[in-house]
Design a protein around this motif. Structure first.
Motif, PDB file in Angstrom:
ATOM      1  N   TYR A 133     -34.768  46.581 -54.537  1.00 40.34           N
ATOM      2  CA  TYR A 133     -33.627  46.481 -55.447  1.00 40.34           C
ATOM      3  C   TYR A 133     -32.351  46.719 -54.651  1.00 40.34           C
ATOM      4  O   TYR A 133     -32.197  47.745 -53.986  1.00 40.34           O
ATOM      5  CB  TYR A 133     -33.743  47.504 -56.574  1.00 40.34           C
ATOM      6  CG  TYR A 133     -32.596  47.438 -57.548  1.00 40.34           C
ATOM      7  CD1 TYR A 133     -32.441  46.341 -58.368  1.00 40.34           C
ATOM      8  CD2 TYR A 133     -31.662  48.461 -57.627  1.00 40.34           C
ATOM      9  CE1 TYR A 133     -31.387  46.258 -59.259  1.00 40.34           C
ATOM     10  CE2 TYR A 133     -30.603  48.390 -58.518  1.00 40.34           C
ATOM     11  CZ  TYR A 133     -30.470  47.288 -59.332  1.00 40.34           C
ATOM     12  OH  TYR A 133     -29.431  47.209 -60.212  1.00 40.34           O
ATOM     13  N   ASP A 134     -31.431  45.763 -54.692  1.00 36.62           N
ATOM     14  CA  ASP A 134     -30.136  45.856 -54.022  1.00 36.62           C
ATOM     15  C   ASP A 134     -29.113  46.332 -55.050  1.00 36.62           C
ATOM     16  O   ASP A 134     -28.716  45.567 -55.938  1.00 36.62           O
ATOM     17  CB  ASP A 134     -29.755  44.488 -53.449  1.00 36.62           C
ATOM     18  CG  ASP A 134     -28.430  44.498 -52.715  1.00 36.62           C
ATOM     19  OD1 ASP A 134     -27.633  45.456 -52.873  1.00 36.62           O
ATOM     20  OD2 ASP A 134     -28.182  43.524 -51.991  1.00 36.62           O
TER      21      ASP A 134
ATOM     22  N   SER B   7     -25.896  47.112 -54.831  1.00 37.13           N
ATOM     23  CA  SER B   7     -24.569  46.480 -54.797  1.00 37.13           C
ATOM     24  C   SER B   7     -24.586  45.090 -55.433  1.00 37.13           C
ATOM     25  O   SER B   7     -23.616  44.670 -56.052  1.00 37.13           O
ATOM     26  CB  SER B   7     -24.038  46.402 -53.372  1.00 37.13           C
ATOM     27  OG  SER B   7     -24.885  45.596 -52.579  1.00 37.13           O
ATOM     28  N   ALA B   8     -25.687  44.366 -55.301  1.00 36.26           N
ATOM     29  CA  ALA B   8     -25.787  43.020 -55.880  1.00 36.26           C
ATOM     30  C   ALA B   8     -26.459  43.026 -57.254  1.00 36.26           C
ATOM     31  O   ALA B   8     -26.498  41.998 -57.919  1.00 36.26           O
ATOM     32  CB  ALA B   8     -26.567  42.107 -54.939  1.00 36.26           C
TER      33      ALA B   8
ATOM     34  N   ALA C 288     -29.585  43.077 -57.870  1.00 30.66           N
ATOM     35  CA  ALA C 288     -30.604  42.029 -57.783  1.00 30.66           C
ATOM     36  C   ALA C 288     -31.887  42.593 -57.173  1.00 30.66           C
ATOM     37  O   ALA C 288     -31.865  43.579 -56.433  1.00 30.66           O
ATOM     38  CB  ALA C 288     -30.100  40.883 -56.930  1.00 30.66           C
TER      39      ALA C 288
ATOM     40  N   THR D  78     -35.677  41.366 -55.216  1.00 31.50           N
ATOM     41  CA  THR D  78     -36.462  40.337 -54.549  1.00 31.50           C
ATOM     42  C   THR D  78     -37.797  40.949 -54.157  1.00 31.50           C
ATOM     43  O   THR D  78     -37.919  42.172 -54.032  1.00 31.50           O
ATOM     44  CB  THR D  78     -35.781  39.803 -53.276  1.00 31.50           C
ATOM     45  OG1 THR D  78     -35.585  40.895 -52.380  1.00 31.50           O
ATOM     46  CG2 THR D  78     -34.451  39.151 -53.576  1.00 31.50           C
TER      47      THR D  78
ATOM     48  N   ASP E 141     -37.253  36.385 -57.372  1.00 28.25           N
ATOM     49  CA  ASP E 141     -35.863  36.845 -57.312  1.00 28.25           C
ATOM     50  C   ASP E 141     -35.432  37.144 -58.742  1.00 28.25           C
ATOM     51  O   ASP E 141     -35.781  36.406 -59.658  1.00 28.25           O
ATOM     52  CB  ASP E 141     -34.932  35.763 -56.740  1.00 28.25           C
ATOM     53  CG  ASP E 141     -35.266  35.442 -55.301  1.00 28.25           C
ATOM     54  OD1 ASP E 141     -35.238  36.367 -54.470  1.00 28.25           O
ATOM     55  OD2 ASP E 141     -35.546  34.266 -55.018  1.00 28.25           O
TER      56      ASP E 141
ATOM     57  N   MET F 170     -32.048  39.109 -61.204  1.00 36.38           N
ATOM     58  CA  MET F 170     -30.749  39.750 -61.211  1.00 36.38           C
ATOM     59  C   MET F 170     -30.511  40.398 -62.572  1.00 36.38           C
ATOM     60  O   MET F 170     -31.134  40.037 -63.569  1.00 36.38           O
ATOM     61  CB  MET F 170     -29.640  38.752 -60.907  1.00 36.38           C
ATOM     62  CG  MET F 170     -29.424  37.725 -61.976  1.00 36.38           C
ATOM     63  SD  MET F 170     -28.036  36.708 -61.511  1.00 36.38           S
ATOM     64  CE  MET F 170     -28.600  35.157 -62.095  1.00 36.38           C
TER      65      MET F 170
END
Length: 73
Positions: free
Chosen positions: A29-30, A32-33, A35, A37, A66, A68
């Protein structure tokens, strides 16, 4: 992150025997984005088997995903 999802299927024309579906997810888990993957692996076990025992899993398929975060306005 890692997750395991279990799904108990019913008998159908295509799958005459009920089975247990198992999805193993390995992802990142990112923040900042907002999102995610990773990869997801779908496997099946006989209905009377232990789906957490990897030795009972059959018919596996693996693929990337992917995702978001969606927010309502």
């Amino acid at each position: 992150f890692k997750a395991v999802i279990l799904d108990f299927t019913l008998a159908s024309i295509h799958w005459p025997e009920p089975r247990i579906g198992r999805v193993d997810i390995d992802g990142v888990y990112d923040i900042s984005a907002a999102a995610m993957t990773g990869t997801a692996t779908l496997s099946f076990a006989p209905f009377d088997a232990d789906p957490l025992d990897t030795g009972s899993l059959q018919d596996s398929a693996t693929g990337p995903f992917d995702a978001m975060r969606i927010t309502a306005d």
